[in-house]
Design a protein around this motif. Sequence first.
Motif, PDB file in Angstrom:
ATOM      1  N   ASP A  55       0.826  -1.203   0.000  1.00  0.00           N
ATOM      2  CA  ASP A  55       0.000   0.000   0.000  1.00  0.00           C
ATOM      3  C   ASP A  55       0.867   1.263   0.000  1.00  0.00           C
ATOM      4  OD1 ASP A  55       1.015  -0.265   2.506  1.00  0.00           O
ATOM      5  OD2 ASP A  55      -0.920  -0.257   3.551  1.00  0.00           O
ATOM      6  N   TYR A  56       2.118   1.113  -0.434  1.00  0.00           N
ATOM      7  CA  TYR A  56       3.007   2.268  -0.514  1.00  0.00           C
ATOM      8  C   TYR A  56       3.939   2.098  -1.713  1.00  0.00           C
ATOM      9  CZ  TYR A  56       6.307  -1.022   1.549  1.00  0.00           C
ATOM     10  OH  TYR A  56       7.081  -2.134   1.789  1.00  0.00           O
ATOM     11  N   CYS A  57       4.560   3.170  -2.131  1.00  0.00           N
ATOM     12  CA  CYS A  57       5.525   3.141  -3.224  1.00  0.00           C
ATOM     13  C   CYS A  57       6.796   3.887  -2.801  1.00  0.00           C
ATOM     14  CB  CYS A  57       4.950   3.831  -4.471  1.00  0.00           C
ATOM     15  SG  CYS A  57       3.777   2.830  -5.387  1.00  0.00           S
ATOM     16  N   PRO A  58       7.957   3.452  -3.292  1.00  0.00           N
ATOM     17  CA  PRO A  58       8.167   2.209  -4.040  1.00  0.00           C
ATOM     18  C   PRO A  58       8.162   1.014  -3.093  1.00  0.00           C
ATOM     19  CG  PRO A  58      10.264   3.289  -3.692  1.00  0.00           C
ATOM     20  CD  PRO A  58       9.227   4.223  -3.132  1.00  0.00           C
ATOM     21  N   PRO A  59       7.753  -0.166  -3.556  1.00  0.00           N
ATOM     22  CA  PRO A  59       7.747  -1.352  -2.697  1.00  0.00           C
ATOM     23  C   PRO A  59       9.163  -1.799  -2.370  1.00  0.00           C
ATOM     24  CG  PRO A  59       7.230  -1.953  -4.960  1.00  0.00           C
ATOM     25  CD  PRO A  59       7.281  -0.452  -4.918  1.00  0.00           C
ATOM     26  N   THR A  60       9.411  -2.106  -1.131  1.00  0.00           N
ATOM     27  CA  THR A  60      10.742  -2.522  -0.699  1.00  0.00           C
ATOM     28  C   THR A  60      10.671  -3.871  -0.015  1.00  0.00           C
ATOM     29  OG1 THR A  60      10.445  -1.326   1.382  1.00  0.00           O
ATOM     30  CG2 THR A  60      11.551  -0.155  -0.418  1.00  0.00           C
ATOM     31  N   GLY A  61      11.803  -4.536   0.085  1.00  0.00           N
ATOM     32  CA  GLY A  61      11.866  -5.840   0.731  1.00  0.00           C
ATOM     33  C   GLY A  61      11.714  -5.727   2.231  1.00  0.00           C
ATOM     34  N   VAL A  62      11.108  -6.744   2.837  1.00  0.00           N
ATOM     35  CA  VAL A  62      10.914  -6.780   4.283  1.00  0.00           C
ATOM     36  C   VAL A  62      11.351  -8.143   4.802  1.00  0.00           C
ATOM     37  CG1 VAL A  62       9.031  -5.110   4.294  1.00  0.00           C
ATOM     38  CG2 VAL A  62       8.520  -7.529   3.989  1.00  0.00           C
ATOM     39  N   GLY A  63      11.662  -8.207   6.083  1.00  0.00           N
ATOM     40  CA  GLY A  63      12.045  -9.466   6.713  1.00  0.00           C
ATOM     41  C   GLY A  63      13.488  -9.835   6.439  1.00  0.00           C
ATOM     42  N   GLU A  64      14.028 -10.698   7.285  1.00  0.00           N
ATOM     43  CA  GLU A  64      15.390 -11.180   7.134  1.00  0.00           C
ATOM     44  C   GLU A  64      15.485 -12.607   7.661  1.00  0.00           C
ATOM     45  OE1 GLU A  64      17.903  -9.788   5.725  1.00  0.00           O
ATOM     46  OE2 GLU A  64      17.315  -7.682   5.522  1.00  0.00           O
ATOM     47  N   ASN A  65      16.187 -13.475   6.928  1.00  0.00           N
ATOM     48  CA  ASN A  65      16.545 -14.810   7.411  1.00  0.00           C
ATOM     49  C   ASN A  65      15.359 -15.587   7.989  1.00  0.00           C
ATOM     50  OD1 ASN A  65      19.271 -14.264   6.790  1.00  0.00           O
ATOM     51  ND2 ASN A  65      19.524 -13.202   8.745  1.00  0.00           N
ATOM     52  N   GLY A  66      14.277 -15.637   7.256  1.00  0.00           N
ATOM     53  CA  GLY A  66      13.129 -16.420   7.694  1.00  0.00           C
ATOM     54  C   GLY A  66      12.347 -15.798   8.832  1.00  0.00           C
ATOM     55  N   SER A  67      12.468 -14.502   9.012  1.00  0.00           N
ATOM     56  CA  SER A  67      11.734 -13.853  10.096  1.00  0.00           C
ATOM     57  C   SER A  67      10.248 -13.776   9.767  1.00  0.00           C
ATOM     58  CB  SER A  67      12.284 -12.447  10.352  1.00  0.00           C
ATOM     59  OG  SER A  67      12.138 -11.640   9.194  1.00  0.00           O
ATOM     60  N   LEU A  68       9.429 -13.644  10.801  1.00  0.00           N
ATOM     61  CA  LEU A  68       7.983 -13.596  10.643  1.00  0.00           C
ATOM     62  C   LEU A  68       7.546 -12.217  10.163  1.00  0.00           C
ATOM     63  CD1 LEU A  68       5.335 -15.236  11.154  1.00  0.00           C
ATOM     64  CD2 LEU A  68       5.212 -14.057  13.362  1.00  0.00           C
ATOM     65  N   ILE A  69       6.641 -12.197   9.179  1.00  0.00           N
ATOM     66  CA  ILE A  69       6.097 -10.949   8.647  1.00  0.00           C
ATOM     67  C   ILE A  69       4.595 -10.943   8.892  1.00  0.00           C
ATOM     68  CG2 ILE A  69       5.686  -9.604   6.546  1.00  0.00           C
ATOM     69  CD1 ILE A  69       8.265 -10.779   5.436  1.00  0.00           C
ATOM     70  N   ARG A  70       4.107  -9.805   9.333  1.00  0.00           N
ATOM     71  CA  ARG A  70       2.670  -9.633   9.557  1.00  0.00           C
ATOM     72  C   ARG A  70       2.121  -8.668   8.514  1.00  0.00           C
ATOM     73  NH1 ARG A  70      -1.275  -6.402  11.805  1.00  0.00           N
ATOM     74  NH2 ARG A  70      -2.670  -7.335  13.358  1.00  0.00           N
ATOM     75  N   ILE A  71       1.012  -9.040   7.873  1.00  0.00           N
ATOM     76  CA  ILE A  71       0.362  -8.169   6.882  1.00  0.00           C
ATOM     77  C   ILE A  71      -1.082  -7.933   7.325  1.00  0.00           C
ATOM     78  CG2 ILE A  71      -0.263  -7.858   4.466  1.00  0.00           C
ATOM     79  CD1 ILE A  71       2.701  -7.953   4.854  1.00  0.00           C
ATOM     80  N   PRO A  72      -1.500  -6.688   7.614  1.00  0.00           N
ATOM     81  CA  PRO A  72      -0.732  -5.450   7.598  1.00  0.00           C
ATOM     82  C   PRO A  72       0.348  -5.453   8.683  1.00  0.00           C
ATOM     83  CG  PRO A  72      -3.112  -5.037   7.681  1.00  0.00           C
ATOM     84  CD  PRO A  72      -2.906  -6.473   7.960  1.00  0.00           C
ATOM     85  N   PHE A  73       1.340  -4.565   8.530  1.00  0.00           N
ATOM     86  CA  PHE A  73       2.502  -4.582   9.403  1.00  0.00           C
ATOM     87  C   PHE A  73       2.186  -4.181  10.839  1.00  0.00           C
ATOM     88  CE2 PHE A  73       5.186  -4.699   5.610  1.00  0.00           C
ATOM     89  CZ  PHE A  73       6.130  -5.618   6.033  1.00  0.00           C
ATOM     90  N   SER A  74       1.459  -3.099  11.032  1.00  0.00           N
ATOM     91  CA  SER A  74       1.229  -2.580  12.377  1.00  0.00           C
ATOM     92  C   SER A  74       0.299  -3.484  13.164  1.00  0.00           C
ATOM     93  CB  SER A  74       0.630  -1.176  12.302  1.00  0.00           C
ATOM     94  OG  SER A  74       1.493  -0.314  11.595  1.00  0.00           O
ATOM     95  N   ALA A  75       0.665  -3.770  14.413  1.00  0.00           N
ATOM     96  CA  ALA A  75      -0.105  -4.698  15.232  1.00  0.00           C
ATOM     97  C   ALA A  75      -1.528  -4.225  15.465  1.00  0.00           C
ATOM     98  CB  ALA A  75       0.605  -4.913  16.567  1.00  0.00           C
ATOM     99  N   GLY A  76      -1.746  -2.923  15.483  1.00  0.00           N
ATOM    100  CA  GLY A  76      -3.085  -2.413  15.747  1.00  0.00           C
ATOM    101  C   GLY A  76      -3.951  -2.262  14.516  1.00  0.00           C
ATOM    102  N   ILE A  77      -3.423  -2.620  13.343  1.00  0.00           N
ATOM    103  CA  ILE A  77      -4.159  -2.471  12.089  1.00  0.00           C
ATOM    104  C   ILE A  77      -4.498  -3.850  11.534  1.00  0.00           C
ATOM    105  CG2 ILE A  77      -4.064  -1.575   9.737  1.00  0.00           C
ATOM    106  CD1 ILE A  77      -2.148   0.550  10.709  1.00  0.00           C
ATOM    107  N   HIS A  78      -5.725  -4.008  11.049  1.00  0.00           N
ATOM    108  CA  HIS A  78      -6.177  -5.288  10.524  1.00  0.00           C
ATOM    109  C   HIS A  78      -6.865  -5.072   9.191  1.00  0.00           C
ATOM    110  CE1 HIS A  78      -6.269  -5.468  14.967  1.00  0.00           C
ATOM    111  NE2 HIS A  78      -5.837  -6.706  14.816  1.00  0.00           N
ATOM    112  N   PHE A  79      -7.024  -6.156   8.448  1.00  0.00           N
ATOM    113  CA  PHE A  79      -7.969  -6.160   7.348  1.00  0.00           C
ATOM    114  C   PHE A  79      -9.364  -6.325   7.947  1.00  0.00           C
ATOM    115  CE2 PHE A  79      -4.270  -8.037   4.979  1.00  0.00           C
ATOM    116  CZ  PHE A  79      -4.085  -6.959   4.124  1.00  0.00           C
ATOM    117  N   LYS A  80     -10.336  -5.713   7.323  1.00  0.00           N
ATOM    118  CA  LYS A  80     -11.707  -5.846   7.779  1.00  0.00           C
ATOM    119  C   LYS A  80     -12.527  -6.526   6.685  1.00  0.00           C
ATOM    120  CE  LYS A  80     -15.340  -3.257  10.136  1.00  0.00           C
ATOM    121  NZ  LYS A  80     -15.776  -1.909  10.594  1.00  0.00           N
TER     122      LYS A  80
END
Length: 591
Positions: free
Chosen positions: A499-524
């Motif tokens: 949901d932003y530009c430019p898209p960049t890589g996230v996570g490192e070495n098998g780390s856990l990724i949450r989508i959406p990123f912020s803990a207080g934000i969810h898909f509805k």
Amino acid sequence: MRRIPQPLAHWLCFCALCFSALCLPWPAAAETAAKPLRGQWALLIGINEYQDKNIRPLHGPVNDVAAMQEVLIKRWGFPAAQVKTLVNAQATRAAILQGLQDLQKHSAPGDDLLIYFSGHGSSAHDLENRIPVPLDTGLLAPWDYPLASRDVGKIIVGRSDLRPLLLQMEARGHKVWVITDACNTGEVVRAPGDAQNLLIERYLSINHDLRPRRLGELQGQAAKKRQTEANSAGQASISPWPYRQLTLLAASSAGQAAVDIPQGVLPTIDGKAHGALTDALLRILHGQVAADFNGDGILSLEEAQRAAVEFMSLRPYDHVAQRLPNSAEDSFAVGHAPLLRARGVAGKPAKVDPAPLSLALERKLAKLPALQRALQGIAHLQLRHGDDKSADLRLIENGADWVLESGLRQRLVTFDSEQAATPERIRTVLRQHAFIHHLSAVARRYRRESLPVELQPVGNSGVLRIGQQIWYTMRPRSKAVIVLLDVDADGKLTVGYPDYCPPTGVGENGSLIRIPFSAGIHFKVSPPTGLNSQFHFAFDDAPPALSKLCGLGNTTLGLDDERITLFVQSLQKQEGKFAFAQTWMRVEEGK
């Protein structure tokens, strides 16, 4: 408001656990001493008929066990003397628990253990369950379980009966793979169908009311119950994953039912009755269904689960194979470790160019001008003659209604007489099917490996209600550019991420990724109701075509939007440079 993707397949079904075959004695201690240090041992359990005749018999479990026994010995190198089976009257509560203890007694520290159960199951998520057990466990019904009893001492409880034994196995250095082909068993190691559906419920009603009921009704009630519990207790009721080397593959989540396939109802690997998960797993273990997605020669939990999910999604099952630990809890990366010792046995995906989705029209329907006009110009859809039995889908008349069937003759969608008279709804449904079929085929053709991804909160069955908040967790092996697309029941596509530009890589070495990123934000979860499909990508680097989509988070696009077309076409140039997984969910009305 963000739209949400929906994980599941077509139709709602019921659950089962896997055990079966001929009973072999455990070897004597002297024989065991001569075996290699890291041996392979299996306990296979299957129950077709129960001592209590009020418990509905099943068709597949004994066949499940016999077929599992054969493939483990002949293809995966298990010594025949180290595969024990308990079927029907042999599989009493005492015998099952003793068999688990014997696994430790006769194996050497560090050996690999496989535990497989096929039969009836239940859990606290089952609305009919009156046995007081926690939400984060499951129940397995042994052969001698008395249906009218509410005594936990007469059934097998995951948290109190299995977990202590499994922790002991881990303490001895064993790597343990548990497989359950039964209802409501997605948490078992952690602490009757529609009239149109000939599949059998592997569902044990603890309330011993075994009258057939519509699955949709039960699933809807169960979803409401789980949502109420989640709202009041959050995740506090789910205990942390307690193991380091134990993995679970379950036919369904803790709140789902799974199915038993009677002989002749659907094609199975050998033409015999089997559990739905077991049939898929046997095809994987025989190499008929590709699972070694990354070509490294091993079969991992992530690959076995993903291959089972993808195969089962093509059939009329609405339960989804589950893995534990899920990606959010897999801090020890056991999801990518070998499940079995043999190398180079699992099938590798064939590099076949995607074919269009084929639709056969009943001859009378093929002559209707309004329908012909509605079906013209649908991308990736190929029309065939009504008598073409090889077509992926069929559209037939059923009285005043029209019915869309799978190639296996299972009902997918019914169009009432009004929709049949003005077939725009039919066009919408077929556009969705054709697009999902095409994007899925392209992504699977060019991916490097499967992407571990789950819908959260953990244990959600994939039946969601409008207004519910959800998110996704995934664990790419390295830093990645994440893309999430959702196709809803109205044939609209939503870019869930980035949901932003430019898209960049996230996570490192098998780390856990949450989508959406912020803990207080969810898909509805938003309308429309119906089946949705999500497509999850983890690219090594952002493909050029992604620049047209980034920043469109929560934006709805048509399936023929040029930006989507360019993105799908670009996947071929990204061959071997991305991981991919597909999920499903069914959206229902809220409250």
